[in-house]
Design an enzyme around this catalytic site. Structure first.
Site, PDB file in Angstrom:
ATOM      1  N   ALA A  70       0.877  -1.176   0.000  1.00  0.00           N
ATOM      2  CA  ALA A  70       0.000   0.000   0.000  1.00  0.00           C
ATOM      3  C   ALA A  70       0.911   1.221   0.000  1.00  0.00           C
ATOM      4  O   ALA A  70       0.937   2.002   0.950  1.00  0.00           O
ATOM      5  CB  ALA A  70      -0.917  -0.005   1.215  1.00  0.00           C
ATOM      6  N   CYS A 130      -7.199   3.919  -8.950  1.00  0.00           N
ATOM      7  CA  CYS A 130      -7.151   4.973  -7.929  1.00  0.00           C
ATOM      8  C   CYS A 130      -8.562   5.353  -7.472  1.00  0.00           C
ATOM      9  O   CYS A 130      -9.501   5.355  -8.269  1.00  0.00           O
ATOM     10  CB  CYS A 130      -6.470   6.220  -8.488  1.00  0.00           C
ATOM     11  SG  CYS A 130      -4.853   5.929  -9.195  1.00  0.00           S
ATOM     12  N   ASN A 192      -4.164  -5.457 -12.424  1.00  0.00           N
ATOM     13  CA  ASN A 192      -3.583  -4.777 -11.280  1.00  0.00           C
ATOM     14  C   ASN A 192      -3.688  -5.716 -10.074  1.00  0.00           C
ATOM     15  O   ASN A 192      -4.134  -6.850 -10.202  1.00  0.00           O
ATOM     16  CB  ASN A 192      -4.327  -3.455 -11.033  1.00  0.00           C
ATOM     17  CG  ASN A 192      -3.454  -2.410 -10.368  1.00  0.00           C
ATOM     18  OD1 ASN A 192      -2.547  -2.739  -9.609  1.00  0.00           O
ATOM     19  ND2 ASN A 192      -3.726  -1.143 -10.642  1.00  0.00           N
TER      20      ASN A 192
END
Length: 304
Positions: A70, A130, A192
């Site tokens: 993260a 995002c 992703n």
């Protein structure tokens, strides 16, 4: 004829292997280990309009067959990248794919309008995983309409081809891919990271300060293969596949599933030489399997 060559929008690849964004920085560290001209392409670290410090630490945790991260899109910002990072990469022949991130649609448009100023940048990778801060923090890539609108807005200003990076954290990745293709995307990159968590047994709290992180590494490869196969069945635009690549057999599995090229992520941390190793091993493995060229695999796919 170069049997490993791949031609996709904006990118003339001498081979289908490239490091994935976020696992290679802007190439300077890895250039001390090997010649970056060996690579098919380089997917550079994400860029946002302004500098970002990223998330609080700890922000990385090991898992079985992978890792959680993260990082929070830590980067020095657009102006610094244009002035100091991309000029270093301009000395190499290897095409650069600039990864672009943002918190708003305007952020993406702002970076995409200018990132092509570097002669090294031959394509953009749009990171739509995002959170959209103007719409409750929901990721841009989880809603087909939002993904379509963002892709279209970026295509209107970009000076190089646009590849959109798909999030696997969705119920129907095919509908997202179709919406993005309809908006004019030149290609897709997938997948992703998967959202995950680890708990510290002593503190009874998540190991990562942010709570959750993106799971990458060998553990996610079957998910990536499945999703690429699904998307390839409905889409004709190029796909750069990624997610758990470790070996040359993994590379070929991605290509057979529907990818046109393959990016290597987490393995760069384990073995900084992984990309050149895969490039050198690929022709021999193709010979063993009776594959004359990557174009042959593409033709086989079309006949499936």
């Amino acid at each position: 004829m170069n049997r490993l060559a791949v031609e996709i929008p904006g990118l003339s690849l001498k081979n289908p292997i490239m490091p994935a964004s976020g696992c290679f920085g802007f190439g300077q560290e890895y250039s001390k280990y090997y010649d970056l001209n060996e690579l098919g392409a380089i997917m550079a670290k994400a860029v946002t309009p302004e500098p970002r410090l990223g998330n609080p630490t700890p922000r990385v945790a090991e898992t079985a067959s992978g890792m959680l991260n993260a990082i929070g899109l830590q980067n020095p910002g657009l102006e610094h990248v244009l002035a100091h990072e991309l000029p270093f990469l301009e000395q190499f022949e290897t095409p650069i794919i600039a990864n672009v991130a943002g918190a708003t649609e305007d952020d993406y448009v702002q970076v995409c309008a200018r990132i092509g100023e570097s002669k090294a940048v031959k394509a953009i990778e749009l990171n739509i995983s995002c959170p959209n801060v103007k719409h409750g923090g929901i990721a841009f890539g989880t809603d087909p309409e939002v993904a379509h609108r963002l892709t279209k807005a970026v295509k209107n200003v970009a000076t190089v081809p646009v590849y959109v990076k798909l999030s696997p954290n969705v119920a129907d990745i095919v509908s997202i891919a179709q919406a993005i293709e309809a908006a004019g995307a030149d290609g897709l990159t997938m997948i992703n990271t998967l959202l995950g968590m680890r708990i510290d047994l002593k503190t009874r709290k998540p190991i990562i300060a942010n709570g959750t992180g993106g799971l990458s590494g060998p553990a996610i490869k079957p998910v990536a293969i499945r999703m690429i196969h699904q998307v390839r069945a409905v889409s004709n635009i190029p796909i750069i596949g990624m997610g758990g690549v470790q070996t040359v057999d993994d590379v070929l599995e991605f290509l057979i599933a529907g990818a046109d090229a393959v990016a290597v992520g987490t393995m760069n941390f384990t073995d900084p030489f992984i990309c050149p190793k895969l490039i050198s091993e690929l022709p021999k493995r193709m010979d063993e399997l009776g594959i004359s060229s990557l174009q042959e695999l593409k033709k086989e796919r079309a006949n499936q």
